[in-house]
Design a protein around this motif. Structure first.
Motif, PDB file in Angstrom:
ATOM      1  N   THR A  37       0.827  -1.196   0.000  1.00 54.85           N
ATOM      2  CA  THR A  37       0.000   0.000   0.000  1.00 54.85           C
ATOM      3  C   THR A  37       0.864   1.250   0.000  1.00 54.85           C
ATOM      4  N   ASN A  38       0.270   2.377  -0.378  1.00 54.27           N
ATOM      5  CA  ASN A  38       0.938   3.668  -0.213  1.00 54.27           C
ATOM      6  C   ASN A  38       0.355   4.405   0.989  1.00 54.27           C
TER       7      ASN A  38
ATOM      8  N   THR B 236       0.171   5.116   4.773  1.00 55.60           N
ATOM      9  CA  THR B 236       1.061   4.952   5.925  1.00 55.60           C
ATOM     10  C   THR B 236       0.302   4.659   7.216  1.00 55.60           C
TER      11      THR B 236
ATOM     12  N   GLU C  56      10.415   2.162   0.078  1.00 57.44           N
ATOM     13  CA  GLU C  56       9.548   1.021   0.374  1.00 57.44           C
ATOM     14  C   GLU C  56      10.071   0.349   1.635  1.00 57.44           C
TER      15      GLU C  56
ATOM     16  N   ASP D 299       4.905   1.784   0.433  1.00 53.36           N
ATOM     17  CA  ASP D 299       5.710   2.470  -0.584  1.00 53.36           C
ATOM     18  C   ASP D 299       5.016   3.776  -0.919  1.00 53.36           C
ATOM     19  N   THR D 300       5.603   4.882  -0.485  1.00 55.28           N
ATOM     20  CA  THR D 300       4.978   6.188  -0.708  1.00 55.28           C
ATOM     21  C   THR D 300       5.584   6.960  -1.867  1.00 55.28           C
TER      22      THR D 300
ATOM     23  N   ALA E  89       6.122   7.436  -5.808  1.00 51.62           N
ATOM     24  CA  ALA E  89       5.532   7.063  -7.099  1.00 51.62           C
ATOM     25  C   ALA E  89       6.615   6.474  -8.008  1.00 51.62           C
TER      26      ALA E  89
END
Length: 93
Positions: free
Chosen positions: A7-8, A10, A59, A89-90, A92
């Motif tokens: 997921t992005n 948090t 990540e 993983d935030t 792009a």
């Protein structure tokens, strides 16, 4: 056990089922850290949201484990009954 997720977000939310007659509350730990109390077993279900937020830079994987607590048992803590890996993983692609 819970399925692994990527997921992005948090502050992901995880949930599952529990037996209120056997479990008073649920504790969690992240990456083998200290067990933290504070999750209720309400009407046979539990919900946990990451707080503080998990870091995903770029990540990062987290092992989240859950165990039950019942003060009426000689050994009040159950073994880990749910666990999952959360990949955050935030950044792009």
């Amino acid at each position: 056990f819970l399925p692994s997720i990527s997921t992005n977000d948090t502050t992901p939310t995880l949930n599952g089922t529990c037996s209120e007659t056997r479990i008073e509350s649920i504790e969690y730990r992240i990456n083998g850290g200290t067990w933290t109390p504070g999750i209720d077993c309400d009407n046979g279900t539990w919900t946990w949201t990451a707080s503080p937020a998990l870091i995903g830079n770029p990540e990062t994987s987290y092992l989240i484990e859950f165990r039950g607590y019942n003060s009426t048992r000689p050994s009040p803590y159950s073994t880990t009954f749910a666990s999952t890996t959360v990949n955050v993983d935030t950044v792009a692609p």
